[in-house]
Scaffold this motif. Sequence first.
Motif, PDB file in Angstrom:
ATOM      1  N   MET A   1       0.852  -1.168   0.000  1.00 41.96           N
ATOM      2  CA  MET A   1       0.000   0.000   0.000  1.00 41.96           C
ATOM      3  C   MET A   1       0.901   1.236   0.000  1.00 41.96           C
ATOM      4  O   MET A   1       1.814   1.340   0.811  1.00 41.96           O
ATOM      5  N   ARG A   3       1.974   5.218   0.471  1.00 40.91           N
ATOM      6  CA  ARG A   3       1.814   6.106   1.629  1.00 40.91           C
ATOM      7  C   ARG A   3       0.555   6.963   1.550  1.00 40.91           C
ATOM      8  O   ARG A   3      -0.191   7.070   2.523  1.00 40.91           O
ATOM      9  N   ALA A   4       0.300   7.577   0.422  1.00 40.29           N
ATOM     10  CA  ALA A   4      -0.867   8.453   0.278  1.00 40.29           C
ATOM     11  C   ALA A   4      -2.158   7.675   0.510  1.00 40.29           C
ATOM     12  O   ALA A   4      -3.087   8.165   1.165  1.00 40.29           O
ATOM     13  N   GLU A   5      -2.205   6.480  -0.014  1.00 39.14           N
ATOM     14  CA  GLU A   5      -3.379   5.621   0.163  1.00 39.14           C
ATOM     15  C   GLU A   5      -3.547   5.245   1.644  1.00 39.14           C
ATOM     16  O   GLU A   5      -4.652   5.266   2.185  1.00 39.14           O
ATOM     17  N   ARG A   6      -2.435   4.925   2.291  1.00 38.87           N
ATOM     18  CA  ARG A   6      -2.463   4.549   3.707  1.00 38.87           C
ATOM     19  C   ARG A   6      -2.897   5.731   4.575  1.00 38.87           C
ATOM     20  O   ARG A   6      -3.719   5.578   5.484  1.00 38.87           O
ATOM     21  N   ALA A   8      -4.816   8.191   3.714  1.00 43.10           N
ATOM     22  CA  ALA A   8      -6.256   8.377   3.499  1.00 43.10           C
ATOM     23  C   ALA A   8      -7.056   7.348   4.295  1.00 43.10           C
ATOM     24  O   ALA A   8      -8.077   7.679   4.905  1.00 43.10           O
ATOM     25  N   LYS A   9      -6.597   6.106   4.313  1.00 40.50           N
ATOM     26  CA  LYS A   9      -7.295   5.052   5.054  1.00 40.50           C
ATOM     27  C   LYS A   9      -7.221   5.288   6.560  1.00 40.50           C
ATOM     28  O   LYS A   9      -8.196   5.067   7.273  1.00 40.50           O
ATOM     29  N   ASP A  39       3.117   7.997  10.133  1.00 43.93           N
ATOM     30  CA  ASP A  39       1.899   8.450   9.450  1.00 43.93           C
ATOM     31  C   ASP A  39       1.049   9.336  10.361  1.00 43.93           C
ATOM     32  O   ASP A  39       0.516  10.362   9.929  1.00 43.93           O
TER      33      ASP A  39
END
Length: 75
Positions: A1, A3-6, A8-9, A39
């Motif tokens: 996954m 970083r940007a996706e993580r 957001a999640k 994060d």
Amino acid sequence: MIRAERLAKITEYVQTKRYASIDELVNAMDVSKATIRRDLNTLSSEEKVLLTRGGATWNSDEKTGELAYNEKRLT
């Protein structure tokens, strides 16, 4: 996954739950504690979450645009 996706999640997770512990996020995101801490620090610097001891809470002022006490008094 990535970083940007993580990020957001994590943001969505904390917003939904209002509080998430580091261990909870580690299990949900399947990454290390160090990654979650980095994060959360990033999200805290962007004022999306508030860091607590062992986790993070949702920064409700960030999304609702609630005025600060002094600003409310003046209106």
